[in-house]
Write a protein that holds these residues in place. Sequence first.
Motif, PDB file in Angstrom:
ATOM      1  N   MET A   1       3.272 -10.751   1.566  1.00 24.86           N
ATOM      2  CA  MET A   1       1.972 -10.700   0.900  1.00 24.86           C
ATOM      3  C   MET A   1       0.852 -11.066   1.876  1.00 24.86           C
ATOM      4  O   MET A   1      -0.181 -10.404   1.924  1.00 24.86           O
ATOM      5  N   HIS A   2       1.065 -12.097   2.676  1.00 23.26           N
ATOM      6  CA  HIS A   2       0.051 -12.509   3.650  1.00 23.26           C
ATOM      7  C   HIS A   2      -0.197 -11.418   4.695  1.00 23.26           C
ATOM      8  O   HIS A   2      -1.349 -11.089   5.004  1.00 23.26           O
ATOM      9  N   MET A   3       0.877 -10.858   5.236  1.00 20.35           N
ATOM     10  CA  MET A   3       0.735  -9.815   6.253  1.00 20.35           C
ATOM     11  C   MET A   3       0.040  -8.584   5.681  1.00 20.35           C
ATOM     12  O   MET A   3      -0.821  -7.990   6.335  1.00 20.35           O
ATOM     13  N   THR A   4       0.414  -8.207   4.470  1.00 22.00           N
ATOM     14  CA  THR A   4      -0.209  -7.053   3.820  1.00 22.00           C
ATOM     15  C   THR A   4      -1.694  -7.293   3.619  1.00 22.00           C
ATOM     16  O   THR A   4      -2.530  -6.453   3.986  1.00 22.00           O
ATOM     17  N   TYR A   5      -2.029  -8.443   3.065  1.00 19.40           N
ATOM     18  CA  TYR A   5      -3.425  -8.733   2.761  1.00 19.40           C
ATOM     19  C   TYR A   5      -4.280  -8.804   4.032  1.00 19.40           C
ATOM     20  O   TYR A   5      -5.362  -8.230   4.089  1.00 19.40           O
ATOM     21  N   THR A   6      -3.798  -9.497   5.056  1.00 17.48           N
ATOM     22  CA  THR A   6      -4.604  -9.629   6.275  1.00 17.48           C
ATOM     23  C   THR A   6      -4.743  -8.299   7.010  1.00 17.48           C
ATOM     24  O   THR A   6      -5.813  -8.004   7.539  1.00 17.48           O
ATOM     25  N   THR A   7      -3.701  -7.495   7.032  1.00 18.07           N
ATOM     26  CA  THR A   7      -3.800  -6.196   7.694  1.00 18.07           C
ATOM     27  C   THR A   7      -4.769  -5.284   6.951  1.00 18.07           C
ATOM     28  O   THR A   7      -5.597  -4.606   7.568  1.00 18.07           O
ATOM     29  N   LEU A   8      -4.682  -5.264   5.627  1.00 19.85           N
ATOM     30  CA  LEU A   8      -5.610  -4.449   4.838  1.00 19.85           C
ATOM     31  C   LEU A   8      -7.052  -4.932   4.994  1.00 19.85           C
ATOM     32  O   LEU A   8      -7.981  -4.124   5.034  1.00 19.85           O
TER      33      LEU A   8
ATOM     34  N   PRO B   1      -3.662   1.879  -2.817  1.00 18.06           N
ATOM     35  CA  PRO B   1      -3.903   1.841  -1.367  1.00 18.06           C
ATOM     36  C   PRO B   1      -4.591   0.565  -0.867  1.00 18.06           C
ATOM     37  O   PRO B   1      -4.424   0.188   0.284  1.00 18.06           O
ATOM     38  N   ASP B   2      -5.372  -0.109  -1.697  1.00 17.96           N
ATOM     39  CA  ASP B   2      -6.113  -1.289  -1.253  1.00 17.96           C
ATOM     40  C   ASP B   2      -6.123  -2.363  -2.346  1.00 17.96           C
ATOM     41  O   ASP B   2      -7.150  -2.638  -2.967  1.00 17.96           O
ATOM     42  N   PRO B   3      -4.975  -3.022  -2.589  1.00 16.02           N
ATOM     43  CA  PRO B   3      -4.904  -4.011  -3.676  1.00 16.02           C
ATOM     44  C   PRO B   3      -5.630  -5.308  -3.328  1.00 16.02           C
ATOM     45  O   PRO B   3      -5.693  -5.707  -2.163  1.00 16.02           O
ATOM     46  N   SER B   4      -6.141  -5.960  -4.350  1.00 13.33           N
ATOM     47  CA  SER B   4      -6.767  -7.272  -4.167  1.00 13.33           C
ATOM     48  C   SER B   4      -5.677  -8.321  -3.981  1.00 13.33           C
ATOM     49  O   SER B   4      -4.501  -8.082  -4.290  1.00 13.33           O
ATOM     50  N   LEU B   5      -6.084  -9.495  -3.510  1.00  9.26           N
ATOM     51  CA  LEU B   5      -5.133 -10.588  -3.353  1.00  9.26           C
ATOM     52  C   LEU B   5      -4.550 -10.974  -4.709  1.00  9.26           C
ATOM     53  O   LEU B   5      -3.359 -11.270  -4.823  1.00  9.26           O
ATOM     54  N   GLU B   6      -5.378 -10.934  -5.747  1.00  7.76           N
ATOM     55  CA  GLU B   6      -4.921 -11.246  -7.102  1.00  7.76           C
ATOM     56  C   GLU B   6      -3.829 -10.271  -7.546  1.00  7.76           C
ATOM     57  O   GLU B   6      -2.812 -10.661  -8.114  1.00  7.76           O
TER      58      GLU B   6
END
Length: 119
Positions: free
Chosen positions: A39-46, A61-66
Amino acid sequence: MKYLLLLLCSMSLQAEWKDWTEKEQDLFKNFIALNLIDMHMTYTTLRDFDAAVEANPVLGPDPSLEKLFLHKAVVTGSLYYLLDKDNKVRERDLKILNGVYMSVVLHNGYVGFEMRKRF
């Protein structure tokens, strides 16, 4: 979205953690850790790269952290419930799940590395 999270938190899964062996508990904790890393890697890369997109069609394609957190909570809670019901092959299933998520984390690391290398 907040109400769905509230509903999930209030649900009782009736799973008995105390019935799991210590090895099974450790494997499940590893599964949770791998999910948090993913989750962290996905969020920071996006967040850092406009060209990056989430490949999971459920998330978009671009989910929020929530949305990422809610997805992980639902999947982890559901898997916990299913694993608790099938105690004969729980350890094997947890090893398979951890292997799958390790490959996801490694793939995310590769994608992030390639994106950073271009800049």
